[in-house]
Design a protein around this motif. Structure first.
Motif, PDB file in Angstrom:
ATOM      1  N   GLY A  31       1.021  -1.487  -0.218  1.00 57.94           N
ATOM      2  CA  GLY A  31       0.177  -0.502   0.092  1.00 57.94           C
ATOM      3  C   GLY A  31       0.794   1.180   0.141  1.00 57.94           C
ATOM      4  N   TYR A  32       1.655   1.179   0.754  1.00 58.97           N
ATOM      5  CA  TYR A  32       2.612   2.450   0.956  1.00 58.97           C
ATOM      6  C   TYR A  32       3.061   2.606  -0.965  1.00 58.97           C
ATOM      7  N   MET A  33       3.874   1.487  -0.803  1.00 55.18           N
ATOM      8  CA  MET A  33       5.022   1.653  -2.103  1.00 55.18           C
ATOM      9  C   MET A  33       3.724   1.963  -3.131  1.00 55.18           C
ATOM     10  N   VAL A  34       2.437   1.699  -3.584  1.00 57.93           N
ATOM     11  CA  VAL A  34       1.560   2.098  -4.561  1.00 57.93           C
ATOM     12  C   VAL A  34       1.567   3.615  -4.465  1.00 57.93           C
ATOM     13  N   THR A  35       0.389   3.973  -3.297  1.00 57.22           N
ATOM     14  CA  THR A  35       0.389   5.745  -3.148  1.00 57.22           C
ATOM     15  C   THR A  35       1.544   6.476  -3.556  1.00 57.22           C
ATOM     16  N   TRP A  36       3.050   5.837  -2.914  1.00 56.89           N
ATOM     17  CA  TRP A  36       3.676   6.806  -3.175  1.00 56.89           C
ATOM     18  C   TRP A  36       4.066   6.796  -4.734  1.00 56.89           C
ATOM     19  N   PRO A 150      -1.209   8.247   7.270  1.00 56.60           N
ATOM     20  CA  PRO A 150      -0.433   8.689   6.584  1.00 56.60           C
ATOM     21  C   PRO A 150      -0.665   8.123   4.770  1.00 56.60           C
ATOM     22  N   ARG A 151      -0.700   6.953   5.378  1.00 57.70           N
ATOM     23  CA  ARG A 151      -0.352   5.666   3.920  1.00 57.70           C
ATOM     24  C   ARG A 151      -2.060   6.240   2.725  1.00 57.70           C
ATOM     25  N   VAL A 152      -3.113   7.127   3.518  1.00 58.62           N
ATOM     26  CA  VAL A 152      -4.050   6.816   2.959  1.00 58.62           C
ATOM     27  C   VAL A 152      -4.066   8.249   2.969  1.00 58.62           C
ATOM     28  N   ALA A 153      -3.672   9.456   3.703  1.00 60.55           N
ATOM     29  CA  ALA A 153      -4.012  11.221   3.222  1.00 60.55           C
ATOM     30  C   ALA A 153      -2.883  11.028   2.013  1.00 60.55           C
ATOM     31  N   ILE A 154      -2.076  10.077   1.437  1.00 60.17           N
ATOM     32  CA  ILE A 154      -1.381  10.783  -0.010  1.00 60.17           C
ATOM     33  C   ILE A 154      -2.483  10.729  -0.647  1.00 60.17           C
ATOM     34  N   VAL A 155      -3.182   9.607  -0.887  1.00 60.79           N
ATOM     35  CA  VAL A 155      -3.800   9.389  -2.192  1.00 60.79           C
ATOM     36  C   VAL A 155      -4.463  10.346  -2.120  1.00 60.79           C
ATOM     37  N   CYS A 156      -5.225  11.375  -1.223  1.00 59.89           N
ATOM     38  CA  CYS A 156      -6.222  12.744  -0.738  1.00 59.89           C
ATOM     39  C   CYS A 156      -5.693  13.778  -2.593  1.00 59.89           C
ATOM     40  N   GLY A 157      -4.295  13.876  -1.979  1.00 59.07           N
ATOM     41  CA  GLY A 157      -3.691  14.230  -3.029  1.00 59.07           C
ATOM     42  C   GLY A 157      -3.377  13.875  -4.329  1.00 59.07           C
ATOM     43  N   SER A 158      -2.999  13.187  -4.788  1.00 58.02           N
ATOM     44  CA  SER A 158      -3.555  11.884  -6.620  1.00 58.02           C
ATOM     45  C   SER A 158      -4.522  11.968  -6.216  1.00 58.02           C
ATOM     46  N   ALA A 159      -5.221  11.817  -6.113  1.00 52.38           N
ATOM     47  CA  ALA A 159      -7.394  11.990  -6.583  1.00 52.38           C
ATOM     48  C   ALA A 159      -6.977  12.804  -7.039  1.00 52.38           C
ATOM     49  N   PHE A 160      -6.631  14.260  -6.762  1.00 52.85           N
ATOM     50  CA  PHE A 160      -6.814  15.496  -6.889  1.00 52.85           C
ATOM     51  C   PHE A 160      -6.253  15.762  -8.032  1.00 52.85           C
ATOM     52  N   LEU A 161      -4.722  15.747  -8.510  1.00 54.12           N
ATOM     53  CA  LEU A 161      -4.244  16.250  -9.810  1.00 54.12           C
ATOM     54  C   LEU A 161      -4.769  14.535 -10.797  1.00 54.12           C
ATOM     55  N   LEU A 162      -5.788  13.709  -9.654  1.00 49.74           N
ATOM     56  CA  LEU A 162      -5.945  12.568 -11.458  1.00 49.74           C
ATOM     57  C   LEU A 162      -7.159  12.998 -11.789  1.00 49.74           C
ATOM     58  N   MET A 163      -8.500  12.985 -10.926  1.00 49.61           N
ATOM     59  CA  MET A 163     -10.272  13.486 -11.004  1.00 49.61           C
ATOM     60  C   MET A 163      -9.473  14.491 -12.585  1.00 49.61           C
ATOM     61  N   ILE A 395     -11.353  14.289  -1.650  1.00 48.31           N
ATOM     62  CA  ILE A 395     -11.961  13.776   0.054  1.00 48.31           C
ATOM     63  C   ILE A 395     -12.332  12.096  -0.362  1.00 48.31           C
ATOM     64  N   GLY A 396     -13.031  12.799  -1.180  1.00 47.91           N
ATOM     65  CA  GLY A 396     -14.452  11.315  -1.385  1.00 47.91           C
ATOM     66  C   GLY A 396     -13.568  10.229  -1.350  1.00 47.91           C
ATOM     67  N   VAL A 397     -13.002  10.155  -2.513  1.00 45.05           N
ATOM     68  CA  VAL A 397     -11.795   9.313  -3.122  1.00 45.05           C
ATOM     69  C   VAL A 397     -11.262   8.608  -1.631  1.00 45.05           C
ATOM     70  N   THR A 398     -10.180   9.221  -0.844  1.00 46.32           N
ATOM     71  CA  THR A 398      -9.680   8.958   0.142  1.00 46.32           C
ATOM     72  C   THR A 398      -9.957   8.747   1.653  1.00 46.32           C
ATOM     73  N   CYS A 399     -11.613   9.071   1.519  1.00 44.45           N
ATOM     74  CA  CYS A 399     -13.071   8.505   2.717  1.00 44.45           C
ATOM     75  C   CYS A 399     -12.918   7.110   1.881  1.00 44.45           C
ATOM     76  N   LEU A 400     -13.352   6.581   0.793  1.00 46.07           N
ATOM     77  CA  LEU A 400     -13.046   4.931  -0.241  1.00 46.07           C
ATOM     78  C   LEU A 400     -11.886   4.884   0.239  1.00 46.07           C
ATOM     79  N   TYR A 401     -10.454   4.715   0.176  1.00 48.13           N
ATOM     80  CA  TYR A 401      -9.742   3.791   0.847  1.00 48.13           C
ATOM     81  C   TYR A 401      -9.856   4.182   1.544  1.00 48.13           C
TER      82      TYR A 401
END
Length: 548
Positions: A31-36, A150-163, A395-401
């Protein structure tokens, strides 16, 4: 035999626990590797996209050309030289400057600095927008770190860029992109203040920085003003004094930003308030747009014929406007994320004391949904306004994750758990990435019409001398930007041109006038074209000089 059997069972039990622990550690490492990796790929994707956009040819390129023209005016004449007034045209300024006073001016000022550093570089402007998007993603990551692991929070920034909305419209030279960064920064410092992580002076500094960021957001675009009702709504749910103090400071910041904009514009243009009211009621869907009759600018001929829109007039219109379009521009994953966001918000409100999650969500929600409901005419015509949804959807995608990750931690080791771990750590990030790649492909592929308009503008620049006025029936700002000439747009036909010709001459008595149209529109100007002096003509474009 019984002893041997007991030893065997114990060994199996110990082996199972060891395997479960190793499986859990492996899943976390994956999970850490994939999110980073996802965060790096999302940043590289938007930077690559910015470098690829060397011209204004993508959907809604006219917006970028429009804003770039205003920034070019500030870069040429200076912010003080133009008294802070956005001019959406090139020299000569004329006695009736082509003011564009429908939006606050701060973004134009900032973008003009980019043009001063990198003159006429479209790629530099797109890279600047990519930096804004990445900065917003970083702030969203920091905000998510206050509520998630922390591992989940990283997803939020990525999800914003990938929307999809970010990759389709995040690189458009749009004030809302910088404004939403201001809102995110304001929310970050607000949350720091509410959580009380600093000492007395530090908390006051956080509150002041939050108000300053909100002021800059409001003087950049109108949408951030709607964050204030969201924060007031949060105070209605949670009557803590810290939220009320933040509301008060934000209200002062919004009033200061609105007053500054009104003062700057009103001192330059006495008709500003009347014109602003006309465009406001048009965007509300209440009236047609009726520009001042004495003006050459803004576009008169065709905007007067645009009917107002009211999506609440029927269930079909409402469904198409707010449901279908949301799915198209936000993706199915974003829609699922919204449901996960609601579940997370309800669970936090029920089980976590002193929770400020609502103070984060409600301002973002009222910016997006408030603008969509109140300014329906603008929201429906200009689909790039879906960029307002990206922070909340991230934030919604982060909540799902996070929900999936919580289930993983609670489940015993088994094959369903391993499948869910794969789904969470690989399938969800891959779905985000594939969604983003599809949106980026649409942006890079572009559209044929902006290419033709850019070619038209370059031709005007080559054939028409500087310091002249070009009249055309084209509405788009793309030809204006590439022509680098003073262009009067939207003249519908020859009869309208002749009725306004005297007024046009009065705005610049010594300026030569040219008529530039595409061959497909020549019939509307046939009587006028036959009497004019030829300058350039081929199978696609016609340029002629208007004699005195």
């Amino acid at each position: 035999m019984v002893l041997k059997s007991g030893v065997t069972v114990a060994q199996v039990s110990v082996g199972t626990k060891t395997g479960a622990g190793e499986s859990g550690i492996a899943a976390q490492l994956l999970g850490y590797m994939v999110t980073w990796i996802l965060s790096v790929l999302s940043s590289l994707l938007i930077i690559w996209l910015a470098l690829s956009l060397t011209d204004f040819y993508y959907p809604h390129a006219w917006v970028s050309a429009h804003i770039a023209t205003i920034a070019h005016s500030f870069a040429t004449h200076g912010i003080i030289g133009l008294h802070g007034i956005p001019i959406e045209n090139f020299d000569p300024i004329t006695t009736q400057p082509d003011n564009y006073l429908h939006w606050p001016p701060f973004f134009y000022y900032v973008l003009s600095l980019v043009l001063r550093a990198f003159p006429d570089s479209i790629r530099a402007m797109h890279l600047f927008m990519a930096v804004i998007a990445i900065a917003n993603a970083y702030v969203m990551w920091i905000i998510a770190s206050m509520f998630f692991r922390p591992r989940v929070a990283i997803v939020c920034g990525s999800a914003f860029l990938l929307m999809p909305a970010t990759l389709k419209y995040g690189l458009i030279l749009l004030p809302a992109n910088l404004a939403m960064l201001g809102v995110s920064v304001a929310l970050l410092f607000m949350l720091r203040y509410l959580q009380g992580t600093a000492d007395g002076r530090g908390r006051l500094l956080d509150l002041g920085l939050s108000a300053l960021a909100f002021f800059l957001a409001c003087i950049t675009s109108w949408e951030p003003f709607l964050a204030l009702p969201g924060l007031l709504l949060a105070y209605a749910f949670d009557r803590r004094s810290e939220i009320f103090k933040t509301c008060f400071c934000w209200a002062i910041a919004a009033i200061a930003a609105g007053a500054s904009t009104l003062v700057i514009y009103s001192l330059s243009d006495p008709t500003f308030l009347e014109d602003m009211w006309s465009i406001f009621t048009f965007r509300l869907g209440l009236t047609q747009y009726l520009p001042m009759s004495a003006r050459i600018h803004p576009v008169e001929g065709q905007l007067q014929t645009i009917d107002s829109l009211n999506v609440f007039s029927s269930a079909v219109h409402f469904f198409e406007a707010y449901v279908v379009r949301t799915q198209v521009f936000c993706g199915s994953l974003g829609i699922v994320g919204l449901f996960a966001l609601l579940l997370t918000a309800l669970r936090r409100r029920r089980s976590i004391p002193d929770n400020f999650f609502a103070a984060l969500l409600l301002p973002l929600g009222t910016v997006w949904l408030g603008w969509a409901a109140v300014m329906q005419g603008h929201y429906i015509i200009h689909e790039y306004q879906f960029i307002l949804a990206s922070p909340l959807l991230a934030i919604g995608v982060t909540c799902l994750y996070s929900l999936l990750d919580d289930i993983l931690l609670a489940m015993p080791d088994s094959w369903p758990r391993e499948n869910l771990a794969t789904l969470t750590n690989l399938a969800l990030p891959c779905a985000l990435l594939f969604l983003a790649i599809s949106a980026a492909a649409v942006t890079v592929r572009g559209e044929e019409e902006p290419w033709q308009l850019a070619k038209f503008g370059r031709l005007i620049k080559a054939e028409v001398p500087a310091g002249t006025i070009v009249i055309t029936n084209e509405m788009s700002m793309v030809p204006t930007y590439y022509a680098e000439r003073h262009v009067i747009r939207g003249v519908p036909d020859g009869a309208f041109l002749e009725s306004k010709l005297g007024m046009i001459r009065d705005t610049c008595p010594g300026c030569a006038l040219y008529l530039a149209v595409r061959r497909q529109s020549a019939q509307k100007f046939r009587d006028v074209l036959d009497r004019l002096q030829p300058v350039f003509e081929d199978d696609t474009f016609i340029i002629k000089k208007i004699s005195r």
